[in-house]
Design a protein around this motif. Structure first.
Motif, mmCIF file in Angstrom:
data_model
loop_
_atom_site.group_PDB
_atom_site.id
_atom_site.type_symbol
_atom_site.label_atom_id
_atom_site.label_comp_id
_atom_site.label_asym_id
_atom_site.label_seq_id
_atom_site.Cartn_x
_atom_site.Cartn_y
_atom_site.Cartn_z
ATOM 1 N N ARG A 1 29.504 -34.046 0.371
ATOM 2 C CA ARG A 1 28.041 -33.922 0.447
ATOM 3 C C ARG A 1 27.466 -32.644 -0.166
ATOM 4 O O ARG A 1 26.259 -32.495 -0.230
ATOM 5 C CB ARG A 1 27.547 -34.026 1.889
ATOM 6 C CG ARG A 1 27.851 -35.344 2.548
ATOM 7 C CD ARG A 1 26.796 -35.670 3.565
ATOM 8 N NE ARG A 1 27.230 -35.413 4.909
ATOM 9 C CZ ARG A 1 26.500 -35.683 5.982
ATOM 10 N NH1 ARG A 1 25.300 -36.176 5.861
ATOM 11 N NH2 ARG A 1 26.949 -35.434 7.180
ATOM 12 N N ASP A 2 28.310 -31.711 -0.600
ATOM 13 C CA ASP A 2 27.763 -30.489 -1.190
ATOM 14 C C ASP A 2 28.669 -29.981 -2.309
ATOM 15 O O ASP A 2 29.029 -28.801 -2.361
ATOM 16 C CB ASP A 2 27.577 -29.419 -0.120
ATOM 17 C CG ASP A 2 26.596 -28.332 -0.550
ATOM 18 O OD1 ASP A 2 25.726 -28.613 -1.400
ATOM 19 O OD2 ASP A 2 26.700 -27.200 -0.055
ATOM 20 N N LYS B 1 29.487 -28.501 -5.714
ATOM 21 C CA LYS B 1 28.770 -27.622 -6.643
ATOM 22 C C LYS B 1 29.729 -26.497 -7.043
ATOM 23 O O LYS B 1 30.799 -26.336 -6.432
ATOM 24 C CB LYS B 1 27.515 -27.057 -5.984
ATOM 25 C CG LYS B 1 27.792 -26.273 -4.720
ATOM 26 C CD LYS B 1 26.495 -25.854 -4.056
ATOM 27 C CE LYS B 1 26.781 -25.113 -2.753
ATOM 28 N NZ LYS B 1 25.534 -24.725 -2.073
ATOM 29 N N ASN C 1 31.424 -24.187 -4.458
ATOM 30 C CA ASN C 1 32.432 -24.771 -3.567
ATOM 31 C C ASN C 1 33.684 -25.224 -4.314
ATOM 32 O O ASN C 1 34.494 -25.974 -3.763
ATOM 33 C CB ASN C 1 31.828 -25.940 -2.791
ATOM 34 C CG ASN C 1 30.851 -25.480 -1.730
ATOM 35 O OD1 ASN C 1 30.929 -24.347 -1.257
ATOM 36 N ND2 ASN C 1 29.918 -26.342 -1.360
ATOM 37 N N ALA D 1 28.347 -29.281 5.376
ATOM 38 C CA ALA D 1 27.052 -29.961 5.244
ATOM 39 C C ALA D 1 26.849 -30.932 6.401
ATOM 40 O O ALA D 1 25.749 -31.039 6.947
ATOM 41 C CB ALA D 1 26.972 -30.693 3.911
ATOM 42 N N GLY E 1 21.011 -30.291 1.431
ATOM 43 C CA GLY E 1 21.831 -30.170 0.247
ATOM 44 C C GLY E 1 21.285 -29.117 -0.692
ATOM 45 O O GLY E 1 20.325 -28.423 -0.382
ATOM 46 N N THR E 2 21.922 -28.987 -1.839
ATOM 47 C CA THR E 2 21.480 -28.060 -2.873
ATOM 48 C C THR E 2 20.740 -28.877 -3.922
ATOM 49 O O THR E 2 21.323 -29.788 -4.516
ATOM 50 C CB THR E 2 22.692 -27.340 -3.487
ATOM 51 O OG1 THR E 2 23.458 -26.749 -2.424
ATOM 52 C CG2 THR E 2 22.245 -26.249 -4.440
ATOM 53 N N LEU F 1 21.788 -33.033 -5.916
ATOM 54 C CA LEU F 1 21.528 -34.133 -4.987
ATOM 55 C C LEU F 1 21.426 -35.475 -5.710
ATOM 56 O O LEU F 1 20.647 -35.618 -6.655
ATOM 57 C CB LEU F 1 20.231 -33.882 -4.225
ATOM 58 C CG LEU F 1 20.293 -32.901 -3.049
ATOM 59 C CD1 LEU F 1 18.905 -32.705 -2.473
ATOM 60 C CD2 LEU F 1 21.243 -33.401 -1.982
ATOM 61 N N THR G 1 22.477 -22.437 0.401
ATOM 62 C CA THR G 1 23.389 -23.540 0.141
ATOM 63 C C THR G 1 22.830 -24.852 0.680
ATOM 64 O O THR G 1 22.834 -25.869 0.004
ATOM 65 C CB THR G 1 24.741 -23.260 0.808
ATOM 66 O OG1 THR G 1 25.280 -22.063 0.257
ATOM 67 C CG2 THR G 1 25.702 -24.399 0.584
ATOM 68 N N HIS G 2 22.361 -24.821 1.908
ATOM 69 C CA HIS G 2 21.819 -26.028 2.523
ATOM 70 C C HIS G 2 20.328 -25.813 2.765
ATOM 71 O O HIS G 2 19.940 -25.141 3.696
ATOM 72 C CB HIS G 2 22.539 -26.327 3.848
ATOM 73 C CG HIS G 2 24.012 -26.431 3.681
ATOM 74 N ND1 HIS G 2 24.629 -27.529 3.153
ATOM 75 C CD2 HIS G 2 25.003 -25.550 3.951
ATOM 76 C CE1 HIS G 2 25.939 -27.330 3.121
ATOM 77 N NE2 HIS G 2 26.179 -26.138 3.598
#
Length: 414
Positions: A129-130, A132, A135, A160, A176-177, A181, A327-328
């Motif tokens: 879910r995140d 990028k 990460n 996330a 999310g970022t 998304l 980040t979130h």
């Protein structure tokens, strides 16, 4: 200053800070570890802690060479921490900040590693879910791969999901970022494995181009572009790689590849990419500053001098600290009428220096000015034609429209 995390771990040095917590270099019974100490408000939420503990088995069971392993979950008083394998290297965002863009062979090798890690997670019914660059960690002690790429590992599984709980977000919120998304998340649908594929393809595009396909400007505008705009082509890469990118950036989740398929397809392309230098692509211009109704401004107020880079939660020594862009980030799901109107064309198209990108406010204003100039010129020509016609009608010319000779225009003798 060292601090104890539970009874088995000691945190010695802060490696980085993010919106979810602080990452420490720590020591455990088996040696050095990375300890992600979550925010106190998260740790004090008993319902949230209970949900996270329920995920413990899944997180601890996710064992793959391209996933940063979660070794332990510590719940001790106000401390809620993830204990993870320490990767000695840097994160992909740091490398992007340094090099701006990567050669296609190295970029594809890195993304293929991450796709392998996602395939293992999806098989275990875990959605990241995140995905990028922040990460994705690069193991500088691992063997070099195609294009000189270091082995890549995906981290921060479950974070996330930890933050995105019913008590913290309503059905009308998304977590999310913004740049990464998937469209279905923007439209309020639940996250499935396909959202990770979309985000990973966005990262690959960014590695090649130096910017994300739908990012830039106000976060609300970014959300809208994910749903309504098509990705602009990248010159200089093989058609096979471009078609793979387009498929994984498809608006319809069912049209995207599965992670295992993506990993195989990317590795099949590596021989074709050998020796191709980093692309020469013009950076898109600044986006419009107009406020978007699809974004909850109370949740996000950018500073006047805020940098464009995304938020980072580094898990390794030497990584850059987190930026203001969390980040979130909690955003309101845009209403259907806010996303209506059909495609707006390609998003963030590369442009020549000094020229507006297609579809931008500057480009639209230039088009309006051009139309006005054209209409003005047509009006002048029309007035001139009317004047000439009037002159001819009042005897300024002979019957067939040819000018009369003044020497032959004496009056007739009676």
């Amino acid at each position: 200053m060292a601090r104890n995390i539970g009874s088995r771990y000691t945190a010695h040095q802060i490696l980085g800070r993010g919106s979810a917590g602080t990452v420490w270099l720590g020591e455990g019974p088996e040696g050095p570890v990375a300890i992600k100490l979550l925010r106190e408000d998260l740790a004090s939420d008993q319902e949230l802690v209970g949900r996270f503990v329920q995920e413990r088995t899944a997180l601890l069971g996710l064992d793959h060479p391209h996933v940063v392993a979660v070794r332990d979950l510590v719940v001790d008083g106000n401390d809620l921490a993830l204990v993870m394998t320490l990767v000695r290297g840097t994160d992909l965002r740091t490398r992007l900040d340094r090099e701006r863009r990567l050669a296609p062979e190295a970029a594809v090798a890195i993304i293929a590693d991450v796709a392998d890690g996602l395939a293992a997670a999806h098989k275990a019914q875990i959605v990241h879910r995140d995905v990028k660059p922040e990460n994705i960690l690069l193991d500088m002690e691992g063997p070099l791969g195609p294009g000189g790429a270091h082995p890549a590992l995906l981290t921060d599984f479950g974070v996330a999901k930890l933050i995105d709980t019913p008590r913290r977000t309503k059905a009308t919120k998304i977590i999310g970022t913004p740049d990464y998304l998937a469209p279905e998340l923007v439209e309020g649908l639940p996250p499935r494995a396909a959202v990770d594929i979309y985000a990973l393809a966005t990262v690959l595009y960014e590695l090649l181009a130096g910017f994300t396909p739908f990012g830039g400007g106000h976060p609300g505008a970014v959300l809208r572009r994910h749903v309504t705009e098509t990705v602009v082509p990248l010159p200089g890469i093989p058609e096979e790689l471009w078609q793979l990118l387009v498929q994984c950036l498809a608006k319809a989740p069912a049209s995207r590849l599965r992670a295992s398929e993506l990993a195989v397809r990317l590795r099949d392309l590596l021989p074709l990419l050998a020796g191709i230098p980093p692309l020469e692509v013009d950076e898109p211009g600044p986006e419009e500053s107009e406020q978007s109704p699809g974004y909850d401004e109370q949740q996000y107020t950018p500073a006047a001098d805020e940098p464009r880079r995304r938020g980072a939660v580094p898990l390794v020594p030497g990584s850059a600290p987190d930026s203001n862009r969390d980040t979130h980030t909690s955003m309101r799901v845009p209403a259907p009428d806010e996303l209506a109107g059909g495609p707006l064309g390609t998003a963030r198209a590369p442009r020549a220096p000094g020229k507006p990108r297609p579809g931008s406010a500057r480009n639209k204003a230039a088009s309006v000015r051009k139309r006005r100039i054209t209409l003005g010129a047509a009006a002048v020509l029309l007035c001139a034609a009317v004047a000439v016609g009037g002159w001819l009608a009042t005897g300024g010319g002979d019957g067939d429209g040819a000018p009369q000779d003044s020497e032959n225009s004496a009056p007739a003798t009676p």
